[in-house]
Design a protein around this motif. Structure first.
Motif, mmCIF file in Angstrom:
data_model
loop_
_atom_site.group_PDB
_atom_site.id
_atom_site.type_symbol
_atom_site.label_atom_id
_atom_site.label_comp_id
_atom_site.label_asym_id
_atom_site.label_seq_id
_atom_site.Cartn_x
_atom_site.Cartn_y
_atom_site.Cartn_z
ATOM 1 N N TYR A 28 -0.124 15.389 -10.837
ATOM 2 C CA TYR A 28 -1.010 14.266 -11.138
ATOM 3 C C TYR A 28 -2.184 14.191 -10.154
ATOM 4 C CZ TYR A 28 3.166 13.174 -13.751
ATOM 5 O OH TYR A 28 4.243 13.252 -14.594
ATOM 6 N N GLY A 29 -2.408 15.280 -9.426
ATOM 7 C CA GLY A 29 -3.520 15.328 -8.490
ATOM 8 C C GLY A 29 -3.337 14.424 -7.288
ATOM 9 N N ALA A 30 -2.112 14.237 -6.860
ATOM 10 C CA ALA A 30 -1.822 13.330 -5.747
ATOM 11 C C ALA A 30 -0.910 14.027 -4.741
ATOM 12 C CB ALA A 30 -1.174 12.057 -6.275
ATOM 13 N N THR A 31 -0.503 13.266 -3.745
ATOM 14 C CA THR A 31 0.467 13.737 -2.750
ATOM 15 C C THR A 31 1.527 12.662 -2.582
ATOM 16 O OG1 THR A 31 -0.658 12.715 -0.870
ATOM 17 C CG2 THR A 31 -1.331 14.974 -1.451
ATOM 18 N N MET A 32 2.619 13.035 -1.921
ATOM 19 C CA MET A 32 3.653 12.059 -1.634
ATOM 20 C C MET A 32 3.092 10.932 -0.769
ATOM 21 S SD MET A 32 7.221 12.399 0.435
ATOM 22 C CE MET A 32 6.380 12.313 1.994
ATOM 23 N N ALA A 33 2.232 11.276 0.193
ATOM 24 C CA ALA A 33 1.646 10.267 1.080
ATOM 25 C C ALA A 33 0.803 9.265 0.295
ATOM 26 C CB ALA A 33 0.815 10.942 2.163
ATOM 27 N N THR A 34 0.074 9.762 -0.701
ATOM 28 C CA THR A 34 -0.715 8.877 -1.553
ATOM 29 C C THR A 34 0.200 7.934 -2.326
ATOM 30 O OG1 THR A 34 -2.441 10.550 -1.798
ATOM 31 C CG2 THR A 34 -2.404 8.794 -3.439
ATOM 32 N N GLY A 35 1.255 8.479 -2.909
ATOM 33 C CA GLY A 35 2.201 7.657 -3.666
ATOM 34 C C GLY A 35 2.857 6.596 -2.796
ATOM 35 N N PHE A 36 3.256 6.987 -1.590
ATOM 36 C CA PHE A 36 3.889 6.054 -0.658
ATOM 37 C C PHE A 36 2.913 4.947 -0.277
ATOM 38 C CE2 PHE A 36 5.707 5.464 3.845
ATOM 39 C CZ PHE A 36 6.639 4.536 3.412
ATOM 40 N N THR A 37 1.663 5.317 -0.072
ATOM 41 C CA THR A 37 0.644 4.325 0.275
ATOM 42 C C THR A 37 0.416 3.369 -0.888
ATOM 43 O OG1 THR A 37 -0.405 5.958 1.723
ATOM 44 C CG2 THR A 37 -1.702 4.010 1.158
ATOM 45 N N LEU A 38 0.310 3.904 -2.098
ATOM 46 C CA LEU A 38 0.132 3.056 -3.280
ATOM 47 C C LEU A 38 1.267 2.042 -3.405
ATOM 48 C CD1 LEU A 38 -1.006 5.765 -5.845
ATOM 49 C CD2 LEU A 38 -2.413 3.871 -4.992
ATOM 50 N N LEU A 39 2.486 2.486 -3.133
ATOM 51 C CA LEU A 39 3.648 1.601 -3.234
ATOM 52 C C LEU A 39 3.685 0.564 -2.117
ATOM 53 C CD1 LEU A 39 6.331 4.227 -4.267
ATOM 54 C CD2 LEU A 39 5.399 2.390 -5.703
ATOM 55 N N SER A 40 2.984 0.825 -1.031
ATOM 56 C CA SER A 40 2.993 -0.081 0.120
ATOM 57 C C SER A 40 1.896 -1.138 0.055
ATOM 58 C CB SER A 40 2.839 0.724 1.415
ATOM 59 O OG SER A 40 3.912 1.639 1.556
ATOM 60 N N ILE A 41 0.975 -0.995 -0.878
ATOM 61 C CA ILE A 41 -0.118 -1.957 -1.042
ATOM 62 C C ILE A 41 0.288 -2.987 -2.089
ATOM 63 C CG2 ILE A 41 -2.527 -2.259 -1.773
ATOM 64 C CD1 ILE A 41 -3.003 0.656 -0.805
ATOM 65 N N ASP A 42 0.170 -4.259 -1.742
ATOM 66 C CA ASP A 42 0.493 -5.330 -2.686
ATOM 67 C C ASP A 42 -0.477 -5.232 -3.861
ATOM 68 O OD1 ASP A 42 0.141 -8.082 -3.935
ATOM 69 O OD2 ASP A 42 1.831 -8.480 -2.586
ATOM 70 N N LYS A 43 0.067 -5.070 -5.061
ATOM 71 C CA LYS A 43 -0.786 -4.802 -6.223
ATOM 72 C C LYS A 43 -1.587 -6.015 -6.681
ATOM 73 C CE LYS A 43 2.825 -5.323 -9.708
ATOM 74 N NZ LYS A 43 3.557 -4.659 -10.765
ATOM 75 N N GLU A 44 -1.218 -7.206 -6.241
ATOM 76 C CA GLU A 44 -1.960 -8.403 -6.633
ATOM 77 C C GLU A 44 -2.813 -8.963 -5.495
ATOM 78 O OE1 GLU A 44 -1.975 -9.124 -9.774
ATOM 79 O OE2 GLU A 44 -0.362 -7.722 -10.216
ATOM 80 N N GLU A 45 -2.223 -9.092 -4.328
ATOM 81 C CA GLU A 45 -2.878 -9.753 -3.196
ATOM 82 C C GLU A 45 -3.617 -8.809 -2.262
ATOM 83 O OE1 GLU A 45 -2.774 -13.140 -2.978
ATOM 84 O OE2 GLU A 45 -1.657 -13.113 -4.866
ATOM 85 N N GLY A 46 -3.404 -7.504 -2.429
ATOM 86 C CA GLY A 46 -3.965 -6.562 -1.471
ATOM 87 C C GLY A 46 -3.140 -6.590 -0.192
ATOM 88 N N THR A 47 -3.470 -5.719 0.735
ATOM 89 C CA THR A 47 -2.734 -5.629 1.992
ATOM 90 C C THR A 47 -3.724 -5.418 3.130
ATOM 91 O OG1 THR A 47 -0.834 -4.676 0.855
ATOM 92 C CG2 THR A 47 -0.937 -4.330 3.225
ATOM 93 N N PRO A 48 -3.564 -6.184 4.227
ATOM 94 C CA PRO A 48 -4.450 -5.949 5.376
ATOM 95 C C PRO A 48 -4.274 -4.523 5.888
ATOM 96 C CG PRO A 48 -3.182 -7.985 5.660
ATOM 97 C CD PRO A 48 -2.629 -7.275 4.458
ATOM 98 N N SER A 49 -5.374 -3.872 6.193
ATOM 99 C CA SER A 49 -5.304 -2.489 6.658
ATOM 100 C C SER A 49 -4.477 -2.383 7.931
ATOM 101 C CB SER A 49 -6.706 -1.924 6.873
ATOM 102 O OG SER A 49 -7.400 -2.695 7.829
ATOM 103 N N THR A 50 -4.516 -3.403 8.780
ATOM 104 C CA THR A 50 -3.757 -3.366 10.034
ATOM 105 C C THR A 50 -2.250 -3.480 9.808
ATOM 106 O OG1 THR A 50 -4.120 -5.745 10.263
ATOM 107 C CG2 THR A 50 -5.620 -4.290 11.472
ATOM 108 N N ALA A 51 -1.845 -4.042 8.682
ATOM 109 C CA ALA A 51 -0.417 -4.183 8.382
ATOM 110 C C ALA A 51 0.144 -2.951 7.685
ATOM 111 C CB ALA A 51 -0.180 -5.410 7.508
ATOM 112 N N LEU A 52 -0.727 -2.153 7.112
ATOM 113 C CA LEU A 52 -0.286 -1.017 6.303
ATOM 114 C C LEU A 52 0.388 0.073 7.138
ATOM 115 C CD1 LEU A 52 -0.277 -0.440 3.327
ATOM 116 C CD2 LEU A 52 -2.513 0.625 3.555
ATOM 117 N N GLY A 53 -0.209 0.439 8.257
ATOM 118 C CA GLY A 53 0.360 1.481 9.126
ATOM 119 C C GLY A 53 1.769 1.160 9.575
ATOM 120 N N PRO A 54 1.980 -0.014 10.208
ATOM 121 C CA PRO A 54 3.339 -0.372 10.637
ATOM 122 C C PRO A 54 4.323 -0.470 9.466
ATOM 123 C CG PRO A 54 1.731 -1.772 11.727
ATOM 124 C CD PRO A 54 0.984 -0.957 10.710
#
Length: 161
Positions: A28-54
């Protein structure tokens, strides 16, 4: 995997899982890291970039590269955080939401497939062992110089009581 160390088993298993997810993601033209990141972002409210890494257990430099690539592919957009002018919120685009759904279904399929091959009791044991390992590491009970070793199990004075 008899007579292998715990860390060897975990690493070898994770490497196999990682390869499997990356092979699937490349379709699908992606990577596991991309998929993991997509799953870690709140699909409605968004996610602060500073909270994403931890949240993902990633170093900021690695995450920055992934987010830049995802933004270039149109999977995410960045907006200033209205509650903190210094911060940035990461939002999924419509395409990002589609890829997130695909990532989620892939993870669910993997979990369901594994669960078909092991009993509920073994699954519960696996979760318990993993949680125990994580707690021992988090509580710094593995290499704590004040610990005593009894029967091959590390214990602290606090745990003996």
């Amino acid at each position: 995997m008899k007579n292998k160390t715990i860390d060897y088993i975990l690493r070898a298993t994770w490497q196999a899982i990682s390869r499997m997810y990356n092979e699937e993601a490349t379709k699908y033209g992606a990577t596991m890291a991309t998929g993991f990141t997509l799953l870690s972002i709140d699909k409605e409210e968004g996610t602060p970039s500073t909270a994403l890494g931890p949240k993902m257990g990633m170093e900021p430099t690695s995450l920055t590269r992934i987010l830049k690539s995802m933004e270039e592919k149109g999977l995410i957009i960045k907006k200033k955080n209205p509650n903190d002018g210094r911060g940035v919120l990461i939002y999924l685009t419509d395409q990002g939401k589609e890829k997130r759904a695909l990532s989620k279904s892939t993870v669910i399929q993997f979990n369901e497939s594994i669960k078909k091959h092991i009993s509920d009791e073994k699954w519960e044991n696996f979760i318990e062992v993993a949680e125990t390992i994580n707690k021992l590491i988090q509580d710094k009970e593995i290499f704590n110089p004040s610990e005593n070793r009894e029967n091959g199990i590390a214990t602290t004075e606090k745990n003996k009581k």
